[in-house]
Motif scaffolding. Structure first.
Motif, PDB file in Angstrom:
ATOM      1  N   GLU A 400       0.816  -1.221   0.000  1.00 52.96           N
ATOM      2  CA  GLU A 400       0.000   0.000   0.000  1.00 52.96           C
ATOM      3  C   GLU A 400       0.848   1.269   0.000  1.00 52.96           C
ATOM      4  O   GLU A 400       0.440   2.287  -0.524  1.00 52.96           O
ATOM      5  N   SER A 403       1.765   3.436  -3.364  1.00 51.53           N
ATOM      6  CA  SER A 403       0.888   4.405  -4.013  1.00 51.53           C
ATOM      7  C   SER A 403       0.993   5.799  -3.391  1.00 51.53           C
ATOM      8  O   SER A 403       0.416   6.747  -3.896  1.00 51.53           O
ATOM      9  N   HIS A 437      -7.647  21.358  -0.227  1.00 50.98           N
ATOM     10  CA  HIS A 437      -8.793  20.461  -0.214  1.00 50.98           C
ATOM     11  C   HIS A 437     -10.088  21.241  -0.367  1.00 50.98           C
ATOM     12  O   HIS A 437     -11.006  20.818  -1.056  1.00 50.98           O
ATOM     13  N   ALA A 445     -12.855  12.946  -8.205  1.00 50.67           N
ATOM     14  CA  ALA A 445     -11.518  12.455  -7.851  1.00 50.67           C
ATOM     15  C   ALA A 445     -10.585  12.483  -9.063  1.00 50.67           C
ATOM     16  O   ALA A 445      -9.432  12.890  -8.966  1.00 50.67           O
ATOM     17  N   LYS A 450      -3.379  17.061  -8.696  1.00 49.29           N
ATOM     18  CA  LYS A 450      -2.547  16.321  -7.745  1.00 49.29           C
ATOM     19  C   LYS A 450      -1.597  17.282  -7.031  1.00 49.29           C
ATOM     20  O   LYS A 450      -0.965  18.118  -7.660  1.00 49.29           O
ATOM     21  N   LYS A 466       0.966  10.086   3.964  1.00 50.85           N
ATOM     22  CA  LYS A 466       0.313   8.992   4.679  1.00 50.85           C
ATOM     23  C   LYS A 466      -0.812   9.534   5.567  1.00 50.85           C
ATOM     24  O   LYS A 466      -1.927   9.015   5.579  1.00 50.85           O
ATOM     25  N   ARG A 469      -3.714  10.753   3.430  1.00 51.53           N
ATOM     26  CA  ARG A 469      -4.500   9.631   2.895  1.00 51.53           C
ATOM     27  C   ARG A 469      -5.436   9.090   3.968  1.00 51.53           C
ATOM     28  O   ARG A 469      -6.580   8.745   3.702  1.00 51.53           O
ATOM     29  N   GLY A 472      -8.478  10.726   4.018  1.00 47.35           N
ATOM     30  CA  GLY A 472      -9.322  10.566   2.829  1.00 47.35           C
ATOM     31  C   GLY A 472      -8.947  11.453   1.651  1.00 47.35           C
ATOM     32  O   GLY A 472      -9.709  11.569   0.703  1.00 47.35           O
ATOM     33  N   HIS A 473      -7.770  12.102   1.714  1.00 41.61           N
ATOM     34  CA  HIS A 473      -7.379  12.968   0.593  1.00 41.61           C
ATOM     35  C   HIS A 473      -6.494  12.184  -0.366  1.00 41.61           C
ATOM     36  O   HIS A 473      -5.298  12.044  -0.144  1.00 41.61           O
ATOM     37  N   SER A 474      -7.090  11.678  -1.444  1.00 41.90           N
ATOM     38  CA  SER A 474      -6.371  10.749  -2.313  1.00 41.90           C
ATOM     39  C   SER A 474      -5.504  11.451  -3.356  1.00 41.90           C
ATOM     40  O   SER A 474      -4.726  10.811  -4.049  1.00 41.90           O
ATOM     41  N   GLN A 475      -5.642  12.791  -3.484  1.00 41.70           N
ATOM     42  CA  GLN A 475      -4.905  13.462  -4.559  1.00 41.70           C
ATOM     43  C   GLN A 475      -3.538  13.976  -4.102  1.00 41.70           C
ATOM     44  O   GLN A 475      -2.848  14.650  -4.845  1.00 41.70           O
ATOM     45  N   TYR A 477       0.344  13.383  -3.073  1.00 38.59           N
ATOM     46  CA  TYR A 477       1.417  12.416  -3.305  1.00 38.59           C
ATOM     47  C   TYR A 477       2.734  12.941  -2.749  1.00 38.59           C
ATOM     48  O   TYR A 477       2.902  14.141  -2.541  1.00 38.59           O
TER      49      TYR A 477
END
Lengths: 486, 86
Positions: A400, A403, A437, A445, A450, A466, A469, A472-475, A477
């Motif tokens: 995991e 990503s 956000h 999404a 990004k 980490k 994420r 819940g913030h998937s964008q 990196y």
């Protein structure tokens, strides 16, 4: 903002200027004209100001306070001319997120004003001739160049390496005092330190940053003031806190080196494990009566860790500490100086001799040992660090975690924003991410821009991603390999 | 006769202003007076200043400077007695 004025000071107006929704504390200091000094009845005061210089110097003092105590804003007004009894001669207001910073900053500003500003005070008395107040304590303060301060070490060290270093010192006691003093004096540019203790009278013989008049006060407050007086060219941040599982990562992240000056095994192991997890080098020292030891841990090297020796944290009750067994100030001072010396060498060279072998010194007979470090097969702490190294090198699929990271090549056609977080502190970063956000919440999404964070090596940025994420913030990196990959 | 080299402006504050009975003056500096420290020594004698050199700081053109620095032509010099703001 710093101002000199002849008119009376209006405190309500000044406080309005300081209003700030992010501030949790305002500390105001007012210096008043009092009716007596050294046994003489005072009738009024007269202030003369060398305005051009007082203004630039005053602004400098406020900037220093903002930088060193995390202020949102600082404001100071000093009167000139003839003042009656009871009038406000100087007004200082500082706002910060937290009260400790605000209290300390307020004290710093008034002390520096009295020391540095070209402002003179003439006291008029009821029954004596008026005199210009000549404070002997302040007579020796002179203004110096930073380069002159380091002149005698510039011949043998590259000062720039120390100036840009960021170091965390945990513990401001027997080891912490010599370590902090030597690092500050050597010009380590950013020093943060943590201690939860207050000064007690029995500390002082081995902790010379403190004096009997500071008994009962917080060590971080006294130490910060003493160290800034020792070297005004560095940035210092003292944290009045206990290092715990919950906060240890936030103290360590973003640091080039951690120096463990604590006196208990529980905290030593906590720091050690966190440094290995986050890949930050650590120098640890301890002393028992006349016997001291110093060791440097560089997690990226494969030469073992403390868990190779002690998989389980030993019980503090088994060994005792300086308070229980007693120690000479000079003994703990010697080991602390060795630790500071190893820290400076590490910052200058990237390594030192205690990274290869633990150094033991018996101060009673001056016998010494160097015991080579070893790595135990199957040590979980070393293995975890090994996984971390592989991720940094981009070579291993870590499930995991993979990503969380993204390459420059992958970003090619995607809408993205690269954010260098090396100079952004945690609070500001949180605020920034929150605003990202908010502005993107309406987008789907797939359409979201990004946000790619990067730091030096991609460790701190990964940690942040980490957390994001988990929220819940998937964008968001982390840039694989950090700034080194750019 | 000593050759005049530099013409500078000197300002006084607090006790120096009272003892000189002036807030500023123009001073012609001779060649044998090289630094601001040496200049203070001359002015100390001229105005009977009571403060010794070691209690004095100097500002040149509104910036702190060293008493060992060489005097610059047209400098605006302020000798700063111990301060007592606040």
């Amino acid at each position: 903002m710093f101002r000199i004025q002849s008119a009376e000071i209006s405190r309500d107006e000044l406080i309005r200027v300081l209003q700030n929704p992010r501030a949790g504390a305002l500390v105001v200091f007012e210096g008043w004209v009092r009716d007596h000094n050294e046994g003489k009845a005072v009738s009024s005061l007269e202030y003369q100001v060398y305005e051009a210089l007082a203004k630039t110097e005053g602004e400098k003092i406020l900037e220093e306070a903002c930088r060193n105590f995390n202020l949102h804003q600082a404001l100071c007004v000093h009167r000139q001319g003839h003042l009656r009894l009871g009038e406000t001669a100087v007004w200082i207001g500082v706002v910060a997120s937290h009260r400790d910073d605000a209290y300390q900053a307020s004290r710093y500003v008034i002390d520096q004003i009295k020391l540095r500003l070209p402002i003179w005070k003439k006291e008029h008395y009821l029954n004596h001739d008026a005199v210009w107040v000549q404070c002997q304590d302040h007579a020796t303060h002179v203004h110096f160049e930073e380069a002159d301060y380091y002149a005698k070490q510039a011949k043998i060290v590259q000062q720039e390496l120390l100036t840009r270093a960021k170091v965390l010192v945990v513990g401001a006691g027997g080891l912490g005092c010599p370590v902090l003093t030597s690092l500050a004096a050597a010009g380590v540019g950013k020093i943060s330190f943590v201690d939860f203790d207050s000064v007690s009278i029995s500390n002082i013989h081995r902790q010379p940053l403190y004096s009997p008049e500071s008994v009962g006060e917080k060590k971080v407050v006294i130490a910060q003031n003493r160290l800034l007086a020792l070297n005004p060219f560095i940035t210092l941040q003292g944290h009045d806190a206990r290092v715990t599982h919950a906060n240890v990562d936030t103290f360590i992240l973003g640091r080039d080196l951690v120096i463990d000056c604590t006196d208990n095994l529980e905290t030593k192991f906590l720091l050690h494990d966190a440094c290995f997890k986050l890949g930050v080098p650590l120098i640890s020292a301890s002393i028992h009566q006349f016997e001291g030891q110093v060791r440097t841990f560089i997690p990226s090297r494969e030469n073992g860790c403390l868990r190779c020796l002690f998989p389980e944290t030993p019980d503090d009750a088994l060994i005792g500490n300086c308070n229980d067994f007693g120690v000479l100030g000079a003994s703990v001072g010697a080991i602390g100086q060795l630790q500071a010396h190893e820290a400076l060498l590490f910052l200058l060279q990237g390594t030192n001799s205690t990274a290869e072998a633990t150094f033991y010194l018996n101060l009673k007979d001056l016998s010494q040992m160097k015991i080579a470090n070893f790595r135990r097969e199957g040590c979980a702490c070393c293995e975890e660090q090994g996984g971390m190294r592989a991720v940094q090198a981009g070579g291993v699929n870590c499930g995991e975690d993979e990503s969380l990271e993204i390459d420059l090549a992958q970003l090619g056609g995607l809408d993205h924003q690269l954010v260098d977080i090396r100079e952004i502190n945690d609070t500001d970063l949180e605020i920034f991410l929150h605003s990202c956000h908010e502005s993107e919440s309406a987008a789907t999404a797939a359409a979201q821009k990004k946000i790619v964070l990067y730091c030096h090596r991609g460790i701190r940025s990964r940690h942040w991603v980490k957390e994001q994420r988990a929220l819940g913030h998937s964008q968001v990196y982390s840039l694989r390999g950090g700034a080194c990959s750019l | 006769m000593t050759q005049i080299l530099k013409s500078i402006e000197v300002k006084y504050f607090a006790i120096l202003r009272e003892q000189a009975n002036l807030s500023e003056e123009r001073v012609e500096v001779a060649a044998d007076c090289r630094t601001y420290g040496e200049l203070y020594a001359l002015l100390k004698e001229k105005h009977s200043f009571t403060l010794p050199l070691k209690m004095i700081q100097v500002a040149v053109d509104d910036r702190f400077a060293s008493l060992d620095h060489e005097i610059r032509e047209s400098a605006r010099v302020v000798f700063i007695p111990p301060v007592a703001g606040g």
